[in-house]
Design a protein around this motif. Structure first.
Motif, short mmCIF file in Angstrom:
data_model
loop_
_atom_site.label_atom_id
_atom_site.label_comp_id
_atom_site.label_asym_id
_atom_site.label_seq_id
_atom_site.Cartn_x
_atom_site.Cartn_y
_atom_site.Cartn_z
N SER A 121 43.04 52.26 35.16
CA SER A 121 42.14 52.20 36.31
C SER A 121 42.47 50.99 37.18
O SER A 121 42.72 49.90 36.66
CB SER A 121 40.68 52.10 35.85
N THR A 122 42.46 51.20 38.48
CA THR A 122 42.69 50.10 39.42
C THR A 122 41.37 49.39 39.70
O THR A 122 40.36 50.03 40.01
CB THR A 122 43.27 50.64 40.73
N THR A 123 41.39 48.09 39.57
CA THR A 123 40.19 47.27 39.77
C THR A 123 40.41 46.31 40.93
O THR A 123 41.50 45.73 41.06
CB THR A 123 39.88 46.48 38.49
N GLU A 124 39.41 46.13 41.75
CA GLU A 124 39.50 45.16 42.84
C GLU A 124 39.27 43.75 42.31
O GLU A 124 38.78 43.55 41.19
CB GLU A 124 38.46 45.50 43.92
N ALA A 125 39.62 42.78 43.15
CA ALA A 125 39.49 41.39 42.75
C ALA A 125 38.01 40.96 42.70
O ALA A 125 37.12 41.65 43.21
CB ALA A 125 40.25 40.50 43.72
N TRP A 126 37.79 39.84 42.05
CA TRP A 126 36.46 39.21 41.99
C TRP A 126 35.85 39.18 43.39
O TRP A 126 36.56 38.93 44.35
CB TRP A 126 36.63 37.78 41.44
N PRO A 127 34.58 39.52 43.56
CA PRO A 127 33.53 39.53 42.53
C PRO A 127 33.31 40.87 41.83
O PRO A 127 32.35 41.00 41.08
CB PRO A 127 32.28 39.14 43.32
N GLU A 128 34.19 41.90 42.08
CA GLU A 128 34.01 43.14 41.32
C GLU A 128 34.24 42.86 39.83
O GLU A 128 35.13 42.08 39.46
CB GLU A 128 34.99 44.21 41.79
N THR A 129 33.45 43.48 38.99
CA THR A 129 33.60 43.29 37.56
C THR A 129 33.60 44.64 36.85
O THR A 129 33.13 45.65 37.39
CB THR A 129 32.46 42.43 36.95
N VAL A 130 34.14 44.65 35.66
CA VAL A 130 34.14 45.81 34.78
C VAL A 130 33.26 45.47 33.59
O VAL A 130 33.50 44.47 32.90
CB VAL A 130 35.57 46.16 34.31
N GLU A 131 32.25 46.26 33.34
CA GLU A 131 31.35 46.01 32.22
C GLU A 131 31.73 46.90 31.05
O GLU A 131 31.72 48.14 31.16
CB GLU A 131 29.90 46.27 32.64
N LYS A 132 32.09 46.27 29.95
CA LYS A 132 32.49 46.98 28.75
C LYS A 132 31.82 46.34 27.54
O LYS A 132 32.10 45.18 27.20
CB LYS A 132 34.02 46.93 28.58
N HIS A 144 51.16 33.04 41.23
CA HIS A 144 52.17 33.04 40.18
C HIS A 144 53.45 33.54 40.83
O HIS A 144 53.53 33.63 42.07
CB HIS A 144 51.69 33.92 39.02
N SER A 145 54.44 33.90 40.07
CA SER A 145 55.72 34.34 40.63
C SER A 145 55.82 35.86 40.70
O SER A 145 56.92 36.41 40.70
CB SER A 145 56.87 33.78 39.78
N ILE A 146 54.69 36.53 40.80
CA ILE A 146 54.64 37.97 40.96
C ILE A 146 53.33 38.27 41.70
O ILE A 146 52.35 37.54 41.53
CB ILE A 146 54.70 38.70 39.60
N PRO A 147 53.29 39.30 42.52
CA PRO A 147 52.07 39.56 43.31
C PRO A 147 50.86 39.91 42.45
O PRO A 147 50.98 40.49 41.36
CB PRO A 147 52.47 40.75 44.19
N GLU A 148 49.69 39.60 42.98
CA GLU A 148 48.40 39.98 42.42
C GLU A 148 48.20 39.52 40.97
O GLU A 148 47.61 40.23 40.16
CB GLU A 148 48.18 41.50 42.53
N GLY A 176 51.53 37.68 48.13
CA GLY A 176 50.42 37.61 47.18
C GLY A 176 49.40 36.57 47.62
O GLY A 176 49.54 35.92 48.66
N GLU A 177 48.37 36.42 46.81
CA GLU A 177 47.26 35.55 47.19
C GLU A 177 47.54 34.09 46.88
O GLU A 177 48.12 33.76 45.84
CB GLU A 177 46.00 36.00 46.44
N ALA A 178 47.10 33.23 47.77
CA ALA A 178 47.20 31.79 47.55
C ALA A 178 46.15 31.34 46.55
O ALA A 178 45.11 31.98 46.37
CB ALA A 178 47.00 31.06 48.88
#
Length: 555
Positions: A121-132, A144-148, A176-178
């Protein structure tokens, strides 16, 4: 006191660099609900793991607890974090969550092993969360040295955990994100129970440099080249690949991507929208018709991999293109410890062709993707955790990172693979030890590190092999002479006669002296033959080979 506990258990990546696999749990002792963070691989070498394709974490404990697993979360798409997903998912069966770029790579891993892509499953960045189960997990962007790439915010009934994943504090990463210090400060404000933190560059005393700092140096180097330019870097470092490609474009060169991983990573980055403004590329077929001074190749194999494009070009020709005297070859990468021999082999092969090799010994053409010592201190200060658990590093890295945290008044503990920590209290403590280790992907089969397959392969490589055949009739008399085949041994020994002839003569004499009880017992015959072969080989060539004995009886 609550009967529930909060646990952390590394099964890979703690006490080594690579093969990351971490487990978090919450609940009654022995019945905690679990989440898994990353399932990565390490890579073999010819000295210690000859013939092995990949090294995987031994997750036997986790498989036994599969009914307790809520989900698998992947922090980023490097092979040492996602590479084992397809190989191990079938034993776990849990849903997988990742951000868009990483999820794309993860689905490919699943498809390659015949698993359903829909479980990723594709998840969006914070503040979206997955509750498990008892966990709420959010993907917190970090450079980091790779995107996302993402750290994980793991909220539990006993407090918030921050799992950094691999990271650097780069506020101008190009792709990618700073790194956003305010975002991390805001996330940490409610209180962080434990910071589980990357330790890779703890021994580097200067602040980490930004990816953006390399552009001018690479531009100048490529612009100065008179013939063809070839550059290699980690295929996953999309920002570096883009920097190199743009330098070639600005120098009036056509860009050609060579190597499956390089093309796959660029395609994935374009598909998922993390990469834009990438120069138009030409195919290897079209590149053959472009003048050398107008061509730049971006190739795989920065770590000396034998089958990658760099090694193939160094040996001769790859996809119709060969290197010639006066061409330039740039290593825009750092050699990972353990890969030096392969890289040096390629450099020497290139030198023999008259190719000018440029590496990063001066720090002009590569920056690390991991936080240096001052950056780790800054992360500690931003998050103000109750405790620090170093991860992602060899034991020396974990120890140095632990001392760094303690020097700032933060409780810390060295935790290696198989050590389960209880994070429930005010300081980490060891709860128990889990048997773990590594498994090998050998062809299409997984074998245990202790199964003896690789050990036997090393012994064969070191000692050579002798096969002895003998045929006996129903009265235990020998039919013909024993015959011998050898592999990996000198053909001639000190006797100035073929080794095979000397062995066959000594074996014939052994059988002639052997009594009826020995001839009638296959085990005694085998033991005797092995002893004779090893004694003869030791005397003739100074080796004690592995021996296989085949006794055939005609009834």
């Amino acid at each position: 006191m609550s009967s529930e506990r909060l646990i952390y258990l590394p099964l890979g990546g703690a006490g080594e660099i690579g093969m990351n696999a971490y487990v978090y749990g919450y609940g009654p002792e022995g019945a905690e609900r679990l989440i898994v963070v990353d399932l990565g691989v390490s890579f073999p070498d010819m000295d210690g793991t000859p013939g092995v394709d990949l090294i995987l974490p031994d997750i036997s404990w986790l498989i036994a607890q599969k009914h307790r697993i809520e989900a698998i979360f992947i922090t980023h798409a490097h092979e040492d974090h996602v590479g084992a997903l397809g190989h191990l998912w079938g034993d776990l069966g849990a849903p997988v969550y990742a951000r868009r770029f990483t999820a794309n790579i993860a689905r490919r891993k699943m498809a390659e092993r015949g698993h359903p892509e829909r479980v990723v499953s594709t998840t969006e960045a914070w503040p979206e969360t997955v509750e498990k189960g008892p966990f709420k997990v959010g993907f917190l962007p970090i450079s980091h040295s790779i995107p996302e790439s993402s750290g994980l915010v793991i909220d539990t009934p006993q407090g918030r955990l921050l799992h950094t994943g691999d990271f650097k504090l780069d506020e101008t990463p190009l792709v990618g994100e700073a790194f956003d210090p305010q975002l991390w400060t805001d996330v940490a404000r409610p209180g962080v129970k434990a910071l589980i933190c990357d330790s890779t560059n703890v021994f580097s005393g200067h602040e980490g440099r930004s990816e953006a700092s390399l552009g001018a140096n690479i531009d100048a180097l490529v612009d100065s080249a008179e013939r063809m330019v070839v550059a290699t870097t980690f295929a996953s470092n999309i920002a570096r690949v883009k920097t190199l490609a743009q330098a070639g474009m600005r120098a009036g060169r056509s860009i050609c991507l060579m190597g499956r991983a390089m093309r796959r990573m660029v395609e994935t980055a374009l598909e998922t929208g993390v990469l834009s403004d990438f120069p138009t590329v030409v195919s290897p077929e079209d590149a053959q018709n472009i003048p050398r001074e107008n061509l730049m190749l971006l190739v795989t194999g920065s770590q000396g991999e034998r089958r990658a494009a760099s090694a193939q070009l160094a040996q001769g020709k790859f996809q119709g293109i060969s290197l010639k005297e006066g061409d330039m070859f740039l290593f825009s990468s750092k050699t990972i410890p353990g890969n030096e021999r392969g890289v040096i082999r390629i450099i020497n092969q290139l030198s023999e062709k008259g190719v000018d090799v440029v590496d990063d010994s001066d720090g002009l053409y590569h920056v690390s993707g991991h936080a240096n010592r001052p950056d780790l201190q800054r992360m500690h200060q931003i998050t103000q955790p109750q405790m620090v658990i170093p991860m992602h590093g060899e034991h020396r890295h974990l120890r140095a990172h632990s001392k760094l945290a303690q020097d700032s008044g933060l409780p810390a503990l060295i935790c290696v693979n198989g050590m389960m920590l209880d994070l429930s209290g005010n300081a980490p403590k060891v709860a128990e030890y889990i048997e773990t280790g590594r498994r090998y992907l050998d062809g299409s089969i997984q074998v245990g590190a202790m199964d003896g397959v690789v050990r036997d392969r090393i012994r064969l490589a070191l000692n050579g092999h002798v096969i002895v055949n003998v045929i006996l009739d129903d009265e235990n008399d020998m039919l013909g002479e024993p015959w011998v085949e050898t592999r990996g041994l000198s053909e001639m020994g000190h006797a100035a006669a073929p080794l095979v002839d000397v062995l066959e003569e000594d074996l014939s004499q052994f059988i002639g002296r052997a009594g009826g009880k020995t001839r009638g017992d296959d085990d005694k015959m085998e033991q005797g033959f092995k002893r004779v072969v090893r004694q003869t080989c030791q005397a003739e060539i100074g080796k004690s080979p592995e021996v296989t004995v085949i006794v055939s009886r005609l009834m």
